[in-house]
Design a protein around this motif. Sequence first.
Motif, PDB file in Angstrom:
ATOM      1  N   PRO A  89      22.660 -16.061  19.474  1.00 30.85           N
ATOM      2  CA  PRO A  89      21.427 -16.854  19.635  1.00 30.85           C
ATOM      3  C   PRO A  89      21.775 -18.305  19.931  1.00 30.85           C
ATOM      4  O   PRO A  89      22.648 -18.893  19.301  1.00 30.85           O
ATOM      5  N   LEU A  90      21.068 -18.890  20.886  1.00 35.24           N
ATOM      6  CA  LEU A  90      21.396 -20.245  21.330  1.00 35.24           C
ATOM      7  C   LEU A  90      20.514 -21.310  20.734  1.00 35.24           C
ATOM      8  O   LEU A  90      20.884 -22.481  20.731  1.00 35.24           O
ATOM      9  N   ASP A  91      19.307 -20.978  20.278  1.00 40.34           N
ATOM     10  CA  ASP A  91      18.432 -22.021  19.764  1.00 40.34           C
ATOM     11  C   ASP A  91      17.410 -21.419  18.822  1.00 40.34           C
ATOM     12  O   ASP A  91      17.393 -20.225  18.562  1.00 40.34           O
ATOM     13  N   HIS A  92      16.551 -22.285  18.306  1.00 43.12           N
ATOM     14  CA  HIS A  92      15.540 -21.895  17.325  1.00 43.12           C
ATOM     15  C   HIS A  92      14.131 -22.078  17.870  1.00 43.12           C
ATOM     16  O   HIS A  92      13.172 -22.093  17.122  1.00 43.12           O
ATOM     17  N   SER A  93      13.984 -22.238  19.182  1.00 44.81           N
ATOM     18  CA  SER A  93      12.669 -22.507  19.749  1.00 44.81           C
ATOM     19  C   SER A  93      11.819 -21.250  19.760  1.00 44.81           C
ATOM     20  O   SER A  93      12.291 -20.138  19.499  1.00 44.81           O
ATOM     21  N   SER A  94      10.530 -21.420  20.103  1.00 44.12           N
ATOM     22  CA  SER A  94       9.616 -20.279  20.112  1.00 44.12           C
ATOM     23  C   SER A  94      10.044 -19.259  21.159  1.00 44.12           C
ATOM     24  O   SER A  94       9.946 -18.054  20.937  1.00 44.12           O
ATOM     25  N   PRO A 102       9.570 -38.773  44.944  1.00 47.69           N
ATOM     26  CA  PRO A 102       9.528 -38.652  43.501  1.00 47.69           C
ATOM     27  C   PRO A 102      10.912 -38.388  42.975  1.00 47.69           C
ATOM     28  O   PRO A 102      11.684 -37.697  43.608  1.00 47.69           O
ATOM     29  N   THR A 103      11.213 -38.940  41.784  1.00 45.45           N
ATOM     30  CA  THR A 103      12.611 -38.886  41.374  1.00 45.45           C
ATOM     31  C   THR A 103      12.885 -38.401  39.976  1.00 45.45           C
ATOM     32  O   THR A 103      13.680 -37.513  39.786  1.00 45.45           O
ATOM     33  N   ALA A 104      12.301 -38.957  38.935  1.00 44.67           N
ATOM     34  CA  ALA A 104      12.880 -38.813  37.601  1.00 44.67           C
ATOM     35  C   ALA A 104      12.698 -37.430  37.027  1.00 44.67           C
ATOM     36  O   ALA A 104      11.865 -36.649  37.442  1.00 44.67           O
ATOM     37  N   ALA A 105      13.512 -37.149  35.994  1.00 46.09           N
ATOM     38  CA  ALA A 105      13.410 -35.886  35.279  1.00 46.09           C
ATOM     39  C   ALA A 105      12.081 -35.802  34.569  1.00 46.09           C
ATOM     40  O   ALA A 105      11.565 -36.758  34.066  1.00 46.09           O
ATOM     41  N   THR A 106      11.512 -34.617  34.541  1.00 47.24           N
ATOM     42  CA  THR A 106      10.236 -34.418  33.887  1.00 47.24           C
ATOM     43  C   THR A 106      10.440 -33.778  32.532  1.00 47.24           C
ATOM     44  O   THR A 106      11.538 -33.366  32.177  1.00 47.24           O
ATOM     45  N   GLU A 107       9.328 -33.686  31.765  1.00 46.55           N
ATOM     46  CA  GLU A 107       9.422 -33.009  30.467  1.00 46.55           C
ATOM     47  C   GLU A 107       9.844 -31.569  30.654  1.00 46.55           C
ATOM     48  O   GLU A 107      10.512 -30.977  29.816  1.00 46.55           O
ATOM     49  N   GLN A 108       9.442 -30.961  31.785  1.00 50.97           N
ATOM     50  CA  GLN A 108       9.828 -29.572  32.028  1.00 50.97           C
ATOM     51  C   GLN A 108      11.338 -29.469  32.158  1.00 50.97           C
ATOM     52  O   GLN A 108      11.951 -28.520  31.655  1.00 50.97           O
ATOM     53  N   GLN A 109      11.978 -30.439  32.827  1.00 46.16           N
ATOM     54  CA  GLN A 109      13.425 -30.433  32.926  1.00 46.16           C
ATOM     55  C   GLN A 109      14.054 -30.442  31.542  1.00 46.16           C
ATOM     56  O   GLN A 109      15.001 -29.712  31.271  1.00 46.16           O
ATOM     57  N   VAL A 110      13.539 -31.306  30.673  1.00 46.70           N
ATOM     58  CA  VAL A 110      14.107 -31.411  29.328  1.00 46.70           C
ATOM     59  C   VAL A 110      13.994 -30.095  28.591  1.00 46.70           C
ATOM     60  O   VAL A 110      14.924 -29.649  27.924  1.00 46.70           O
ATOM     61  N   SER A 111      12.834 -29.422  28.723  1.00 45.76           N
ATOM     62  CA  SER A 111      12.662 -28.157  28.017  1.00 45.76           C
ATOM     63  C   SER A 111      13.603 -27.097  28.559  1.00 45.76           C
ATOM     64  O   SER A 111      14.099 -26.255  27.827  1.00 45.76           O
ATOM     65  N   LEU A 112      13.854 -27.116  29.889  1.00 43.36           N
ATOM     66  CA  LEU A 112      14.776 -26.148  30.454  1.00 43.36           C
ATOM     67  C   LEU A 112      16.213 -26.424  30.029  1.00 43.36           C
ATOM     68  O   LEU A 112      17.030 -25.524  29.952  1.00 43.36           O
ATOM     69  N   LEU A 113      16.517 -27.701  29.734  1.00 42.55           N
ATOM     70  CA  LEU A 113      17.849 -28.057  29.260  1.00 42.55           C
ATOM     71  C   LEU A 113      18.072 -27.684  27.801  1.00 42.55           C
ATOM     72  O   LEU A 113      19.206 -27.580  27.358  1.00 42.55           O
ATOM     73  N   ALA A 114      16.985 -27.481  27.066  1.00 40.77           N
ATOM     74  CA  ALA A 114      17.073 -27.371  25.606  1.00 40.77           C
ATOM     75  C   ALA A 114      18.133 -26.389  25.121  1.00 40.77           C
ATOM     76  O   ALA A 114      18.909 -26.731  24.215  1.00 40.77           O
ATOM     77  N   PRO A 115      18.234 -25.158  25.667  1.00 42.35           N
ATOM     78  CA  PRO A 115      19.266 -24.245  25.150  1.00 42.35           C
ATOM     79  C   PRO A 115      20.683 -24.781  25.317  1.00 42.35           C
ATOM     80  O   PRO A 115      21.566 -24.440  24.539  1.00 42.35           O
ATOM     81  N   LYS A 116      20.935 -25.631  26.322  1.00 43.80           N
ATOM     82  CA  LYS A 116      22.261 -26.206  26.515  1.00 43.80           C
ATOM     83  C   LYS A 116      22.562 -27.287  25.500  1.00 43.80           C
ATOM     84  O   LYS A 116      23.723 -27.656  25.305  1.00 43.80           O
ATOM     85  N   LEU A 117      21.529 -27.826  24.873  1.00 46.74           N
ATOM     86  CA  LEU A 117      21.702 -28.985  24.005  1.00 46.74           C
ATOM     87  C   LEU A 117      21.517 -28.643  22.534  1.00 46.74           C
ATOM     88  O   LEU A 117      21.282 -29.530  21.723  1.00 46.74           O
ATOM     89  N   ARG A 118      21.628 -27.376  22.188  1.00 47.75           N
ATOM     90  CA  ARG A 118      21.513 -26.975  20.782  1.00 47.75           C
ATOM     91  C   ARG A 118      22.711 -26.116  20.388  1.00 47.75           C
ATOM     92  O   ARG A 118      23.116 -25.236  21.149  1.00 47.75           O
ATOM     93  N   PRO A 119      23.266 -26.332  19.209  1.00 47.12           N
ATOM     94  CA  PRO A 119      24.353 -25.449  18.758  1.00 47.12           C
ATOM     95  C   PRO A 119      23.812 -24.057  18.484  1.00 47.12           C
ATOM     96  O   PRO A 119      22.677 -23.897  18.046  1.00 47.12           O
ATOM     97  N   PRO A 120      24.608 -23.011  18.750  1.00 50.03           N
ATOM     98  CA  PRO A 120      24.154 -21.651  18.462  1.00 50.03           C
ATOM     99  C   PRO A 120      24.008 -21.420  16.970  1.00 50.03           C
ATOM    100  O   PRO A 120      24.667 -22.063  16.152  1.00 50.03           O
ATOM    101  N   ARG A 121      23.120 -20.503  16.621  1.00 52.69           N
ATOM    102  CA  ARG A 121      22.938 -20.168  15.208  1.00 52.69           C
ATOM    103  C   ARG A 121      24.103 -19.322  14.720  1.00 52.69           C
ATOM    104  O   ARG A 121      24.697 -18.541  15.465  1.00 52.69           O
ATOM    105  N   LEU A 122      24.421 -19.462  13.452  1.00 52.57           N
ATOM    106  CA  LEU A 122      25.532 -18.713  12.862  1.00 52.57           C
ATOM    107  C   LEU A 122      25.147 -17.254  12.647  1.00 52.57           C
ATOM    108  O   LEU A 122      24.000 -16.956  12.313  1.00 52.57           O
ATOM    109  N   PRO A 123      26.117 -16.315  12.809  1.00 49.60           N
ATOM    110  CA  PRO A 123      25.845 -14.918  12.459  1.00 49.60           C
ATOM    111  C   PRO A 123      25.642 -14.771  10.958  1.00 49.60           C
ATOM    112  O   PRO A 123      26.008 -15.644  10.169  1.00 49.60           O
ATOM    113  N   GLY A 124      25.048 -13.639  10.576  1.00 44.90           N
ATOM    114  CA  GLY A 124      24.687 -13.449   9.172  1.00 44.90           C
ATOM    115  C   GLY A 124      25.874 -13.374   8.228  1.00 44.90           C
ATOM    116  O   GLY A 124      25.848 -13.913   7.133  1.00 44.90           O
TER     117      GLY A 124
END
Length: 636
Positions: free
Chosen positions: A354-359, A16-38
């Motif tokens: 903060p790195l992302d806006h996910s749940s 078995p080879t390809a990336a799964t949806e779980q891989q994508v979700s684990l990558l998510a924090p690396k692929l989002r700009p951090p939120r701005l401070p207040g």
Amino acid sequence: MIAGRLRSIWQGEPAPTAATEQQVSLLAPKLRPPRLPGSLIMRQRLLARLDEGLERKLTVLSVPAGFGKTTLVSQWIARHQISPDGSLLPPFPVAWVSLDSSDNDAIHFWRSVITACQVFRADLGTDALALLHTAQDWWRPSLRQSSLDGALTMLLNELGLLPGQEVLVLEDYHTITTTHIHETLASFIEQLPSSLHVVLMTRSDPPLPLARWRAEEQLIEVQANDLRFSEDEIVSFLQQLIPFTLSSEEMERLLERIEGWGVGLRLLALTLQGHMTEQEIEPVLKSFSGDHRHLLEYFVGKVLNAQPEPMQRFLLQTNLLASLTGSLCDAVTGRTDSEQWLETVERSGLFLVPLDHSSERWYRYHALFAEAMQHEARHRLGEEALHDCFQLASTWYEQHNMLTEAVKSALAGADYTRAASLIGNLMSAPFQPDMHEIFAMRDLLEQMPEQVFREQPVLALISAIVHAFAVDRYPPAITPLIEERLQCAEQTWTQENASTWLGRLAAFRALLAVGQERLPEAATFASMALTSLSEEDHEWRSISSDALGETARVAGSSSLAKEHVAPQPALLDDPLSQQELRILRLLVDGHTRQEIADELAVSMNTVKNHQKCIYRKLDVTSHERACEVARNLHLL
């Protein structure tokens, strides 16, 4: 893909080879700009400079930690959503990749970049990613290189068709040390379509042709001096904090100590919280120092010690983590309410980004604050307690299929046996990584004591493979380290009479011998391997057959070469991988995609991507034509 290649290599099973949806979700924090401070100081002069960069190919922010380069770029991106007066500025979509040392494999790096670019269009780069998935024959560097070159060409062509302006941000590029990545990124930037602009953030100048791009006016640079806060900006900042005006002598002293350092201003703001009268604030300003050494001392003496004891312990334990989320902190601290504690830390201004806006929100601590807390944690908690924390983190990462992070934490906790076991078991994990994930572990393998390799021969062979193929596009001459690893494994397997493993080791020696043009030795090793390996050990037998075919070709024995090398590599410009051959044969036999996915234990999307690559390599557009060409080429 490591999943397929290594599991089949180690266990002789389908891959078995390809990336799964779980891989994508684990990558998510690396692929989002951090939120701005207040609270922010709007830095119009620098924002205008970044706007100027949109007319060029590349903007490089080469600035040490603590100067606010990530905050500035995030502010710039947000500004292009809505301007201060409420009017819209020219918007642009942003692909963001937060890099770290685990991205030091070219295939792995570009997969992350292409995945991030799908923010421009959901299906962008699908074919390029599928082509990278075919770069699984790690023993064929030229094939891997051609797959990477083809994928980047596809990506550039698709980017050139996008309307409007897009921006690709690469954060922490200083963590990339692989020459091949620098070379491919330089080529990528050279060929950028006018619609794409690259922003690169780093702590030191990257090994890219900056001088030429500077001369060609294709580069905007932001240095530490540019990011230092001006006197007017600091005065404006202080006016928001304190209800009176500082004397010229006090302001001069404060400017001298802060030296325009952004993190120094943030620390000053935190220090002044709760001090409102002139009598309270003056001694704080007199004692404040903004340089690095004093800053680290201040983090402990004035920031950490000002917190309640439970919060101090939480900060000391969780600052060991490169990135953190509630459930991970629960595992490390033994708490059940870490998510709420993280929110409290963020609200309190305690240098949590903060790195992302996910749940399931992810964070990281500011690098300098983490440095200070880690030093203090060793002093207060002790090495044994820290090792326990790392062990708990490693277990959590393993349970969440974040295997590189699990290995890093085990090594940080000096649990070398666990780290070795995690690497050795990658091929049997529920979520399969790929070969390039192991290649990216080269630095981690180098942290292992030699005794571990003597005790675990499979790890010794993995280490030899990684050192031969992880960095260079072509396998280098055999090094003393590679030979030492191979001898270590060979000695153990000879004592255990492990004929299968000895066959695999002989196949790898044959591969190295071919690369060094020691063809008689290559033929000997390859013949030994084929004698020891079972018919089901496809990948290692393929390596051995390739080696024999190459020696026969050079020796002029075409019949022997054909016997050991399948016809298709010689007839196709882009040969089919072993996994593609399996899928092709199943397709010809009339199996559906779902049946093939079930048979090979992969996702149906993986089968679909492989089928696209098969059609492209065979230069066909239909199932019937693929069957016809495959039969003509004797691929079946």
